[in-house]
Write a protein that holds these residues in place. Structure first.
Motif, PDB file in Angstrom:
ATOM      1  N   ALA A  49      26.799  45.143  33.037  1.00  0.00           N
ATOM      2  CA  ALA A  49      28.238  45.191  32.775  1.00  0.00           C
ATOM      3  C   ALA A  49      28.882  46.368  33.492  1.00  0.00           C
ATOM      4  O   ALA A  49      29.999  46.255  34.017  1.00  0.00           O
ATOM      5  N   ASP A  50      28.190  47.508  33.532  1.00  0.00           N
ATOM      6  CA  ASP A  50      28.717  48.663  34.253  1.00  0.00           C
ATOM      7  C   ASP A  50      28.887  48.339  35.737  1.00  0.00           C
ATOM      8  O   ASP A  50      29.879  48.721  36.363  1.00  0.00           O
ATOM      9  N   ARG A  53      31.811  45.901  36.132  1.00  0.00           N
ATOM     10  CA  ARG A  53      33.084  46.622  35.976  1.00  0.00           C
ATOM     11  C   ARG A  53      33.512  47.229  37.308  1.00  0.00           C
ATOM     12  O   ARG A  53      34.676  47.138  37.710  1.00  0.00           O
ATOM     13  N   GLU A  54      32.566  47.821  38.004  1.00  0.00           N
ATOM     14  CA  GLU A  54      32.876  48.456  39.283  1.00  0.00           C
ATOM     15  C   GLU A  54      33.141  47.423  40.371  1.00  0.00           C
ATOM     16  O   GLU A  54      34.061  47.574  41.175  1.00  0.00           O
ATOM     17  N   GLU A  56      33.938  44.011  40.078  1.00  0.00           N
ATOM     18  CA  GLU A  56      35.003  43.032  39.866  1.00  0.00           C
ATOM     19  C   GLU A  56      36.273  43.643  39.289  1.00  0.00           C
ATOM     20  O   GLU A  56      37.270  42.941  39.100  1.00  0.00           O
ATOM     21  N   VAL A  58      36.876  44.803  36.258  1.00  0.00           N
ATOM     22  CA  VAL A  58      37.154  44.387  34.883  1.00  0.00           C
ATOM     23  C   VAL A  58      36.948  45.590  33.971  1.00  0.00           C
ATOM     24  O   VAL A  58      35.909  46.249  34.022  1.00  0.00           O
ATOM     25  N   SER A  59      37.931  45.872  33.118  1.00  0.00           N
ATOM     26  CA  SER A  59      37.855  47.090  32.306  1.00  0.00           C
ATOM     27  C   SER A  59      36.754  47.022  31.256  1.00  0.00           C
ATOM     28  O   SER A  59      36.058  48.008  31.009  1.00  0.00           O
ATOM     29  N   GLU A  60      36.582  45.867  30.614  1.00  0.00           N
ATOM     30  CA  GLU A  60      35.574  45.730  29.566  1.00  0.00           C
ATOM     31  C   GLU A  60      34.773  44.444  29.769  1.00  0.00           C
ATOM     32  O   GLU A  60      34.950  43.465  29.037  1.00  0.00           O
ATOM     33  N   PRO A  61      33.885  44.404  30.753  1.00  0.00           N
ATOM     34  CA  PRO A  61      33.094  43.188  30.963  1.00  0.00           C
ATOM     35  C   PRO A  61      32.169  42.931  29.778  1.00  0.00           C
ATOM     36  O   PRO A  61      31.625  43.872  29.190  1.00  0.00           O
ATOM     37  N   THR A  63      28.928  41.896  27.479  1.00  0.00           N
ATOM     38  CA  THR A  63      27.484  42.124  27.599  1.00  0.00           C
ATOM     39  C   THR A  63      26.678  41.054  26.869  1.00  0.00           C
ATOM     40  O   THR A  63      25.453  41.147  26.808  1.00  0.00           O
ATOM     41  N   SER A  89      31.610  35.049  29.418  1.00  0.00           N
ATOM     42  CA  SER A  89      31.842  35.558  30.777  1.00  0.00           C
ATOM     43  C   SER A  89      32.490  34.526  31.687  1.00  0.00           C
ATOM     44  O   SER A  89      32.372  34.621  32.912  1.00  0.00           O
ATOM     45  N   LEU A  92      34.546  35.673  34.702  1.00  0.00           N
ATOM     46  CA  LEU A  92      33.906  36.515  35.705  1.00  0.00           C
ATOM     47  C   LEU A  92      33.142  35.671  36.717  1.00  0.00           C
ATOM     48  O   LEU A  92      32.679  34.572  36.411  1.00  0.00           O
TER      49      LEU A  92
END
Length: 202
Positions: A49-50, A53-54, A56, A58-61, A63, A89, A92
């Motif tokens: 998810a981290d 986030r970087e 795509e 997305v602030s809170e992808p 998990t 998801s 995404l």
């Protein structure tokens, strides 16, 4: 591709866990107990998810993840395949998987990654482990044939784990039939030798 790998010897006094995802690394300290399977899996998908986030923005992808299959190798190593929950998801592009391994002597390890789905069926091999994805095809099951009777394997979140009895190294390729929720054949691939990707014939 966002990749991850973990490794830890549960019976050792020195325990190490490494999960590398998009350049991020986490470690378990010398005196920490080895994490159980659910913790290992949760940590892997948090690091995925981290990375998402970087990549795509997305602030809170999410998990959330699902168990897609389990198996055991002849040497006693237990395998479990975990995959992104497609419902959580669906907004995404990235779809992630994590393969967790635990042998009879206490070694636990794992590997995985993320990528975007397309219209190809992909089958990968890592040593004795074979697993794959149906891409964007809405298959709920795959029927795998490899020189013997067909084996039916459930598809979860677009992924499937090939049973070791079918995946033992031979010269034979895989024939894979994609089956929909209504039992209808969606497409077929033949003579697939991992690692490989191909668009099914309908």
């Amino acid at each position: 591709m966002i990749n991850g790998v973990t490794g830890v010897r549960a019976r050792s006094a020195i325990v190490g866990l490494v999960v590398a995802v998009a350049g991020l690394v986490g470690c378990v300290g010398r005196d920490d107990p080895a994490p159980d399977q659910q913790t290992r899996v949760d940590q892997a998908f948090q690091r995925y998810a981290d990375g998402v986030r970087e990549k795509e923005g997305v602030s809170e992808p999410p998990t959330q993840h699902l168990l897609a299959g389990t198996d055991q190798l002849p040497n006693g190593t237990r395998i479990s395949l975990w995959v992104t929950d497609p419902v959580a998801s669906d907004h995404l592009r990235a779809r992630c998987y994590y393969l967790d391994l635990e042998d009879h002597g206490g070694w636990v390890s794992g590997f995985g990654g993320c990528g975007g789905a397309d219209d190809q069926v992909t089958v990968n091999r890592n040593s004795e482990i074979v697993f794959g994805t149906v891409g964007t095809w809405p298959a709920t099951m795959v029927r795998i044939t490899r020189g013997g009777p067909p084996t039916e394997v459930t598809v979860t979140g677009g992924w499937f784990l090939v049973p070791h009895a079918v995946s033992e190294p031979t010269a034979a390729g895989y024939a894979i039939v994609l089956v929909g929720a209504d039992g209808a054949t969606l497409g077929t691939v033949r003579d697939l030798t991992p690692p490989a990707s191909v668009t099914p014939v309908t």
